[in-house]
Enzyme design. Structure first.
Site, PDB file in Angstrom:
ATOM      1  N   GLY A  25     -26.207  60.983  23.470  1.00 33.58           N
ATOM      2  CA  GLY A  25     -26.000  62.238  24.265  1.00 33.58           C
ATOM      3  C   GLY A  25     -24.377  62.021  24.340  1.00 33.58           C
ATOM      4  N   THR A  26     -23.944  61.514  23.548  1.00 33.51           N
ATOM      5  CA  THR A  26     -22.477  61.235  23.965  1.00 33.51           C
ATOM      6  C   THR A  26     -22.136  62.851  23.124  1.00 33.51           C
ATOM      7  OG1 THR A  26     -22.612  59.604  21.899  1.00 33.51           O
ATOM      8  CG2 THR A  26     -20.681  59.775  22.770  1.00 33.51           C
ATOM      9  N   HIS A  67     -18.927  53.292  21.643  1.00 31.03           N
ATOM     10  CA  HIS A  67     -20.036  52.349  21.157  1.00 31.03           C
ATOM     11  C   HIS A  67     -19.992  51.319  21.654  1.00 31.03           C
ATOM     12  CE1 HIS A  67     -21.377  56.523  20.406  1.00 31.03           C
ATOM     13  NE2 HIS A  67     -21.716  56.816  19.157  1.00 31.03           N
ATOM     14  N   LYS A 115     -25.963  57.621  19.269  1.00 33.48           N
ATOM     15  CA  LYS A 115     -26.966  59.208  19.302  1.00 33.48           C
ATOM     16  C   LYS A 115     -28.154  59.182  21.202  1.00 33.48           C
ATOM     17  CE  LYS A 115     -26.422  60.956  16.036  1.00 33.48           C
ATOM     18  NZ  LYS A 115     -25.241  60.982  15.936  1.00 33.48           N
ATOM     19  N   LYS A 154     -32.110  68.433  16.945  1.00 31.21           N
ATOM     20  CA  LYS A 154     -33.148  68.786  17.597  1.00 31.21           C
ATOM     21  C   LYS A 154     -32.791  69.269  19.205  1.00 31.21           C
ATOM     22  CE  LYS A 154     -37.549  68.874  14.990  1.00 31.21           C
ATOM     23  NZ  LYS A 154     -38.196  67.761  15.687  1.00 31.21           N
ATOM     24  N   TRP A 204     -23.408  65.416  23.610  1.00 24.33           N
ATOM     25  CA  TRP A 204     -23.321  66.370  25.002  1.00 24.33           C
ATOM     26  C   TRP A 204     -22.237  65.853  26.235  1.00 24.33           C
ATOM     27  CZ3 TRP A 204     -29.157  66.461  27.214  1.00 24.33           C
ATOM     28  CH2 TRP A 204     -29.016  67.562  28.411  1.00 24.33           C
TER      29      TRP A 204
HETATM   30  P1  PAP Z   1     -22.571  59.915  17.847  1.00 19.84           P
HETATM   31  O1  PAP Z   1     -23.569  58.337  18.829  1.00 19.84           O
HETATM   32  O2  PAP Z   1     -23.476  60.011  17.055  1.00 19.84           O
HETATM   33  O3  PAP Z   1     -21.300  60.194  19.000  1.00 19.84           O
HETATM   34  P2  PAP Z   1     -24.778  61.249  20.599  1.00 19.84           P
HETATM   35  O4  PAP Z   1     -24.051  62.710  20.327  1.00 19.84           O
HETATM   36  O5  PAP Z   1     -25.012  60.807  21.179  1.00 19.84           O
HETATM   37  O6  PAP Z   1     -24.517  60.564  18.634  1.00 19.84           O
HETATM   38  O7  PAP Z   1     -26.200  61.898  20.309  1.00 19.84           O
HETATM   39  C1  PAP Z   1     -26.542  62.660  18.664  1.00 19.84           C
HETATM   40  C2  PAP Z   1     -27.978  63.464  19.248  1.00 19.84           C
HETATM   41  O8  PAP Z   1     -27.506  64.267  20.794  1.00 19.84           O
HETATM   42  C3  PAP Z   1     -28.887  64.291  18.389  1.00 19.84           C
HETATM   43  O9  PAP Z   1     -29.988  64.258  19.065  1.00 19.84           O
HETATM   44  P3  PAP Z   1     -31.478  64.555  18.352  1.00 19.84           P
HETATM   45  O10 PAP Z   1     -30.831  64.176  16.430  1.00 19.84           O
HETATM   46  O11 PAP Z   1     -32.848  63.690  18.990  1.00 19.84           O
HETATM   47  O12 PAP Z   1     -31.176  66.135  18.173  1.00 19.84           O
HETATM   48  C4  PAP Z   1     -28.282  65.739  18.966  1.00 19.84           C
HETATM   49  O13 PAP Z   1     -28.696  67.015  18.704  1.00 19.84           O
HETATM   50  C5  PAP Z   1     -28.170  65.548  20.419  1.00 19.84           C
HETATM   51  N1  PAP Z   1     -27.185  66.434  21.014  1.00 19.84           N
HETATM   52  C6  PAP Z   1     -26.028  66.776  21.101  1.00 19.84           C
HETATM   53  N2  PAP Z   1     -25.375  67.635  21.561  1.00 19.84           N
HETATM   54  C7  PAP Z   1     -26.831  68.026  22.525  1.00 19.84           C
HETATM   55  C8  PAP Z   1     -27.166  68.986  23.827  1.00 19.84           C
HETATM   56  N3  PAP Z   1     -25.869  69.923  24.005  1.00 19.84           N
HETATM   57  N4  PAP Z   1     -27.610  68.438  24.297  1.00 19.84           N
HETATM   58  C9  PAP Z   1     -28.805  67.605  24.191  1.00 19.84           C
HETATM   59  N5  PAP Z   1     -28.533  66.865  23.074  1.00 19.84           N
HETATM   60  C10 PAP Z   1     -27.789  66.884  22.183  1.00 19.84           C
END
Ligand code: PAP
Length: 334
Positions: free
Chosen positions: A83-84, A141, A81, A298, A86
């Site tokens: 930013g993976t 991870h 969680k 979010k 992204w």
């Molecule tokens: P993972 O560990 O399951 O792979 P990961 O992608 O690292 O998850 O983190 C998800 C977070 O990145 C979510 O944050 P939030 O719960 O605080 O909202 C997700 O919304 C956020 N996220 C996913 N895609 C993007 C993006 N394109 N830009 C910014 N934040 C993003």
């Protein structure tokens, strides 16, 4: 829908001696490792200082047994969680920017998860990664010290994020994946476990430090990024990524606004509103399915303010300060 079926740790192939040996080791570890409270399942196991569930422990053994890294591999590493998703989109679209037009892009019809495979999603028999084009991209991870020594020659992009936002994001995400046989995990319980470091792939702080220390030793091999800097200055990070992956943005591309195209394509707004990311599930190996929309919640800095009391904030910031002391790594207080 999201499912997390319990893992059958005794599943073995009679004719593969190496695999059977690995299964025996897995079974032995499950019986002997220290246990802690799980978020998805009942237990986590402390393996070489990091907490893994049964499935990820087996994946780690599989990686050590079967994964053959190449010096040209580029690995996206992160604590859950941070930013993976992204970064998967950004790295894939930056590296493949000659291959797809931004008006008709692969990511318009395919989820970011499909672009870079997670090492912890490997299962037996392992996918033949030798057929992947160079440079191969992987995500993980796992903490740096849990990866096989052969991966020292790979390049790593590490992304970290304010642990307060990681905790909130992880609690939301895991609540949906948590075994239906267990009572829901309250936010207070999750907070306590997180502070104690008992969290899939954690402790959070040791995870970050494992890559930070490696980045100090080999700055040319590890690009250390923060979710917050990506939010504030995405164009700077995209240029860094392009340089690091060996494909710097050219003057011509700068003139054509390629950096902006990549940022817009991979923005939370764009990706989360694509039909392909709203419905269905992403499959990770044979055992884990996650709703695609679960990766987009979010996408903000500071959502923790809606969940943490002043006292909770101080406790996490205090742990961060204490753990990072002397490392040269600065904390996440705004
Ligand atoms: P993972 O560990 O399951 O792979 P990961 O992608 O690292 O998850 O983190 C998800 C977070 O990145 C979510 O944050 P939030 O719960 O605080 O909202 C997700 O919304 C956020 N996220 C996913 N895609 C993007 C993006 N394109 N830009 C910014 N934040 C993003």
């Amino acid at each position: 829908m999201s499912t997390f079926p319990s893992f059958n740790g005794s599943e073995c192939e009679e004719d593969d001696v190496e695999y059977n040996k690995m299964c025996d080791k897995h079974k032995h570890l499950l019986e002997t490792l220290p246990k802690g409270g799980g978020w998805m399942e009942q237990h986590l196991y402390n393996y070489n200082g990091f907490w893994l569930n049964e499935m990820f422990l087996k994946a780690n053994l599989l990686v050590h047994t079967y994964f053959k890294s190449e010096p040209t591999d580029i690995v996206l590493a992160s604590f859950m969680k941070s930013g993976t998703t992204w970064l998967k989109a950004l790295m894939f679209s930056t590296l493949n920017r000659d291959r797809y037009s931004f008006s008709n892009h692969y990511l318009h019809n395919n989820s970011p998860q499909s672009t870079i495979p997670f090492l912890e999603a490997v299962s037996y028999p392992m996918t033949d990664f030798t057929t992947f084009s160079t440079p191969r991209l992987f995500a993980t991870h796992f903490a740096r010290t849990l990866l096989p020594a052969c991966m020292t020659s790979c390049k790593f992009v590490y992304v970290c994020r304010d642990p307060k936002d990681v905790l909130v994001s992880k609690w939301h995400f895991i609540s949906k994946l948590r075994s239906k046989d267990l009572p829901p995990l309250s936010f207070d319980e999750a907070f306590e476990l997180f502070c104690l470091g008992v969290s899939e792939f954690g402790p959070f702080w040791e995870h970050v430090l494992s890559y930070w220390r490696a980045s100090l030793e080999s700055p040319d091999k590890i690009l250390f990024l923060r979710y917050e800097e990506l939010k504030k200055q995405p164009e700077v990070v995209v240029r860094k990524l392009a340089d690091f992956m060996g494909k710097p943005i050219t003057m011509e591309e700068e003139k054509n606004g390629v950096v902006g195209e990549i940022i817009n394509l991979c923005s939370f707004e764009n990706l989360s509103n694509l039909e392909v990311n709203k419905k269905g599930v992403d499959k990770f190996g044979k055992l884990l399915e996650v709703e695609k929309k679960g990766f987009f919640r979010k996408g903000e800095i500071g959502d923790w303010k809606n969940y943490l009391s002043e006292e909770m904030k101080d406790r996490i910031d205090g742990i961060t300060e204490q753990k990072f002391q002397g490392s040269g790594l600065i904390g996440f207080s705004e």
